[in-house]
Design an enzyme around this catalytic site. Structure first.
Site, mmCIF file in Angstrom:
data_model
loop_
_atom_site.group_PDB
_atom_site.id
_atom_site.type_symbol
_atom_site.label_atom_id
_atom_site.label_comp_id
_atom_site.label_asym_id
_atom_site.label_seq_id
_atom_site.Cartn_x
_atom_site.Cartn_y
_atom_site.Cartn_z
ATOM 1 N N ARG A 37 40.198 10.260 80.985
ATOM 2 C CA ARG A 37 40.090 11.717 81.179
ATOM 3 C C ARG A 37 39.742 12.450 79.886
ATOM 4 O O ARG A 37 39.125 13.509 79.925
ATOM 5 C CB ARG A 37 41.399 12.268 81.744
ATOM 6 C CG ARG A 37 41.565 11.896 83.192
ATOM 7 C CD ARG A 37 42.825 12.473 83.766
ATOM 8 N NE ARG A 37 42.838 12.276 85.205
ATOM 9 C CZ ARG A 37 43.862 12.571 85.989
ATOM 10 N NH1 ARG A 37 44.961 13.075 85.472
ATOM 11 N NH2 ARG A 37 43.774 12.371 87.278
ATOM 12 N N LYS A 198 46.241 6.115 106.025
ATOM 13 C CA LYS A 198 46.632 6.935 107.169
ATOM 14 C C LYS A 198 45.609 7.983 107.576
ATOM 15 O O LYS A 198 44.969 8.608 106.736
ATOM 16 C CB LYS A 198 47.960 7.634 106.857
ATOM 17 C CG LYS A 198 49.111 6.644 106.754
ATOM 18 C CD LYS A 198 50.446 7.361 106.721
ATOM 19 C CE LYS A 198 50.637 8.040 105.382
ATOM 20 N NZ LYS A 198 51.704 8.969 105.295
ATOM 21 N N GLY A 351 41.825 7.787 94.530
ATOM 22 C CA GLY A 351 42.334 6.928 93.459
ATOM 23 C C GLY A 351 42.209 5.454 93.776
ATOM 24 O O GLY A 351 41.741 4.663 92.942
ATOM 25 N N GLY A 374 43.362 15.137 94.814
ATOM 26 C CA GLY A 374 43.608 16.228 95.761
ATOM 27 C C GLY A 374 42.450 17.203 95.822
ATOM 28 O O GLY A 374 42.061 17.672 96.895
#
Ligand code: ADP
Ligand code: MG
Length: 395
Positions: A37, A198, A351, A374
């Site tokens: 990052r 999911k 991820g 997110g």
């Protein structure tokens, strides 16, 4: 792209506040275990330095919950950045207040000042206006290069833009161009591959992409819920019993819209959830009662790869199986290879998907690997990200 970037404004001689995402993983002794990052921001920082701007860097790190916590200090990150960029990075022990003010004031073109953790102040996440104004008062212009927090209206991301003009850095520019571009006007044929554990995690993404894509491929654990919804037995597979109606409705929506929806035709089933479990390939109408589906099978791999031939845009989010175990990683590897070989504009997010992709060594063949977990999900859901919406529009 209709948002201004650092190329579109004059930064020479200006004090430039750059919001970055230096929320890097650290071990117990405070060593940075992955500096990706930090390295990812170097193009933006080098450009600003070349242009003779003075850079004021701001980030959050960890979850200090609104007050100073020594282990979440950005000081070690400043040292890492100095080593990577090859010049001094001055560290301000506070992100607001008189010390930060005087250090920012003294900063010269070509210098870098790193502010202490923004989240040492609860006002950051509350998007407190006075706090945002204080951050803004340090600089002449704001740059957002922290895509990963741009789905949050925080003071350094959104509030600050009410006080100073704000533009995108190069990392942000790429996210807007690729992820935003895919959602807004993808080149066709447009294929999305959605997987992962999911359905629940990705309902919004599936619903939004169903309205945009030509082909939607569903694999991974979530495919089991679709398989069950289609009336097949799923044994001990991970199935979300409360999402069967939703899965049926999504299958119906795909049909109505003429979207080619591809579910696995075969799966790898195992007798336990373990790396050394007994396993075999079966058609989806033959999942044994005491077994569980942990990967897509070879026929599915082939069908999914075939669906990517000729695609112009591919979005992939979510592994096709339990890729952490070698026995159930083949489906994910095959899809990674097919995406890399497709020749399409390819965008990978999530991820675990990125980890799986990196394991295959094919990451360099992907057009864009989205950095924000997110944030990229919300972007794919078609939501407006406050940190992006707040950036200045091109004239
Ligand atoms: P991403 O992080 O890329 O968005 P997710 O977090 O949604 O992906 O899903 C990744 C997880 O899904 C992995 O840990 C993987 O083991 C799990 N998974 C994939 N397929 C299955 C399956 N068939 N059964 C159980 N878990 C699965
Ligand atoms: Mg994940």
């Amino acid at each position: 792209m209709n948002k201004k970037t650092i190329r579109d404004i004059k930064v020479a001689g200006k004090k430039v506040f750059v919001r970055v995402d230096y929320n890097v993983p650290m071990d117990k002794s405070g060593q940075i275990t992955d500096d990706t990052r930090i390295r990812a921001t170097l193009p933006t920082l080098k450009y600003l330095l070349e242009q003779e701007a003075a850079i004021i860097l701001a980030s959050h790190l960890g979850r200090p919950k609104g007050s100073p916590v020594a282990e979440f200090s950005l000081a070690p990150i400043g040292r890492k950045l100095a080593a990577l960029i090859g010049q001094d990075v001055v560290f301000a022990p506070e992100c607001v207040g008189p010390v930060a003010q005087s250090m920012a004031k003294a900063l010269q073109p070509g210098q870098i000042l790193l502010l202490e953790n923004l989240r040492f102040h609860k006002e950051e996440e509350k998007n407190d206006s006075a706090f945002a104004g204080e951050l803004a008062s340090l600089a002449d212009v704001a740059v957002n290069d922290a895509f990963g927090v741009s789905h949050r209206a925080h003071a350094s991301v959104e509030g600050i833009t009410r006080f100073v003009p704000a533009v995108a850095g190069f990392l942000m520019e790429k996210e807007i161009a690729f992820v935003g571009g895919a959602v807004a006007n993808a080149a066709r044929p447009f294929v999305a591959i959605i997987g992962g554990a999911k359905v629940t995690d990705k309902i919004g993404v599936i619903e939004n992409l169903l309205q945009k894509v030509d082909t939607l491929i569903i694999g991974g654990g979530m495919a089991n819920t679709f398989i069950a919804a289609s009336g097949y037995g799923t044994g001990k597979s991970l199935v979300e019993a409360d999402k069967l109606d939703l899965a049926r409705s999504l299958i119906g929506q795909a049909k109505e819209r003429g979207v080619n929806l591809l579910l696995p035709a075969d799966v790898v089933i195992a007798d336990r959830f373990a790396a050394d479990a007994a396993h075999k390939v079966v058609a989806i109408n033959a999942i044994s009662e005491d077994w569980m589906a942990l990967d897509i099978g070879p026929a599915s791999q082939q069908a999914f790869a075939q669906a990517l031939v000729g695609a112009k845009t591919v979005v992939w989010n979510g592994p096709m199986g339990v890729f952490e175990m070698d026995a159930f990683a083949k489906g994910t590897e095959a899809v990674a290879k097919a995406v890399a070989d497709s020749g399409a504009i390819s965008i990978v997010g999530g991820g675990d998907s990125i980890a799986a992709l990196e394991k295959t060594g094919l990451a360099s063949k992907i057009s864009h690997i989205s950095t924000g977990g997110g944030a990229s999900l919300e972007y794919l859901e078609g939501k407006v990200l406050p940190g992006i919406a707040a950036l200045a529009d091109k004239e």
